[in-house]
Design a protein around this motif. Structure first.
Motif, PDB file in Angstrom:
ATOM      1  N   THR A  14       0.836  -1.201   0.000  1.00 29.40           N
ATOM      2  CA  THR A  14       0.000   0.000   0.000  1.00 29.40           C
ATOM      3  C   THR A  14       0.867   1.244   0.000  1.00 29.40           C
ATOM      4  O   THR A  14       1.843   1.329   0.749  1.00 29.40           O
ATOM      5  CB  THR A  14      -0.925   0.030   1.236  1.00 29.40           C
ATOM      6  N   SER A  17      -1.865   4.999   1.595  1.00 26.56           N
ATOM      7  CA  SER A  17      -3.292   4.676   1.766  1.00 26.56           C
ATOM      8  C   SER A  17      -4.128   5.103   0.560  1.00 26.56           C
ATOM      9  O   SER A  17      -5.348   5.238   0.659  1.00 26.56           O
ATOM     10  CB  SER A  17      -3.854   5.339   3.037  1.00 26.56           C
ATOM     11  N   ALA A  20      -3.334   0.288  -3.439  1.00 29.12           N
ATOM     12  CA  ALA A  20      -2.905  -0.962  -2.801  1.00 29.12           C
ATOM     13  C   ALA A  20      -2.888  -2.087  -3.818  1.00 29.12           C
ATOM     14  O   ALA A  20      -3.786  -2.189  -4.664  1.00 29.12           O
ATOM     15  CB  ALA A  20      -3.830  -1.324  -1.637  1.00 29.12           C
ATOM     16  N   ARG A  53      -7.442   2.363   1.654  1.00 29.68           N
ATOM     17  CA  ARG A  53      -7.368   2.756   3.062  1.00 29.68           C
ATOM     18  C   ARG A  53      -7.782   1.604   3.973  1.00 29.68           C
ATOM     19  O   ARG A  53      -7.250   1.440   5.069  1.00 29.68           O
ATOM     20  CB  ARG A  53      -8.245   3.987   3.306  1.00 29.68           C
ATOM     21  N   SER A  56      -4.810  -0.653   4.256  1.00 24.76           N
ATOM     22  CA  SER A  56      -3.852  -0.051   5.169  1.00 24.76           C
ATOM     23  C   SER A  56      -4.273  -0.252   6.623  1.00 24.76           C
ATOM     24  O   SER A  56      -3.446  -0.560   7.495  1.00 24.76           O
ATOM     25  CB  SER A  56      -3.702   1.445   4.872  1.00 24.76           C
ATOM     26  N   ASP A  60      -2.269  -2.189   9.649  1.00 23.59           N
ATOM     27  CA  ASP A  60      -1.965  -1.520  10.917  1.00 23.59           C
ATOM     28  C   ASP A  60      -2.493  -2.300  12.115  1.00 23.59           C
ATOM     29  O   ASP A  60      -1.880  -2.292  13.190  1.00 23.59           O
ATOM     30  CB  ASP A  60      -2.552  -0.107  10.929  1.00 23.59           C
TER      31      ASP A  60
END
Length: 226
Positions: A14, A17, A20, A53, A56, A60
């Motif tokens: 990615t 964001s 990807a 996003r 992402s 995370d």
């Protein structure tokens, strides 16, 4: 599934964001046609916007999870700043030396690279949803289905009205999966499955598990192999 295999195995790349790449590709020569003896052909998806996003966010969740081990925990003697500096310089020198390699020249002159430069890459715009499991599944028993992907995917596959396309290198539908897929075909849904042939499969035992369901699948809908 044993506890050893319960690890993050998501494959994603990615950028900010915003974009990807998703697929089954590992980082290794054989995944990028840079190995003269072995090549794994993978299909990737390039996604933009909100879906990037979501990818992402999924990364995370694992990266920041309390269940994830920092490298410092796994290394008895962590490298000194000087050692890290030397390794970084070695990496920079290696990258610089590869700038005119046969492989990078082939990449720069590839059809895809040419289309990217000319802004001619074809895209299909539509709604997309990222489905992924969560790291806290490790805190629960393997049989607790609410922490698996299947319940998340179920409403989407059950609601298919026109077409279902599956891509899987290790495809073993089982009796329940075979009944479900042929049932979709029986009600008029076009079911297409892309999986590996025995000749292109690096895990023959997986293909053996799939082969016994192939005739039943073919009776319900055509299946593609490569």
């Amino acid at each position: 599934m044993g506890s050893v295999t319960r690890r993050m195995h998501n494959k994603s790349f990615t950028s900010d964001s915003q974009a990807a790449i998703l697929g089954g590709r590992n980082i290794g020569n054989e995944y990028f046609e840079a190995d003269p003896d072995l090549a794994f052909a993978d299909l990737d998806v390039l996604a933009f916007g909100a879906v990037a996003r979501e990818v992402s966010t999924a990364f995370d969740l694992y990266w920041n999870s309390e269940l994830a081990y920092p490298v410092s925990v796994l290394v008895d003697n962590p490298p000194t700043p000087e050692e890290i500096g030397r390794k970084r310089q070695q990496l920079n020198d290696f990258v610089a030396a590869q700038s005119d390699s046969v492989y990078l020249k082939a990449l720069r002159n590839s059809d895809l690279a040419d289309k990217i430069r000319k802004n001619q890459v074809r895209t299909s715009w539509g709604n997309a949803i990222v489905v992924y499991d969560r790291p806290e599944k490790l805190l629960h028993e393997t049989g607790e289905k609410e922490y698996q992907l299947a319940p998340q995917l179920k409403p989407y596959v059950e609601g298919v009205r026109k077409e279902l396309i599956l891509f899987s290198p290790y495809f073993v539908p089982g009796e329940a999966g075979t009944a479900f897929l042929t049932g979709l075909a029986a009600r008029g849904v076009r079911v297409r499955i892309l999986t590996n042939s025995l000749a292109s499969n690096d895990v023959s035992v997986v293909h053996a598990g799939y082969a016994k369901y192939r005739k039943a699948l073919l009776r319900g809908e055509s299946i593609c192999t490569r």
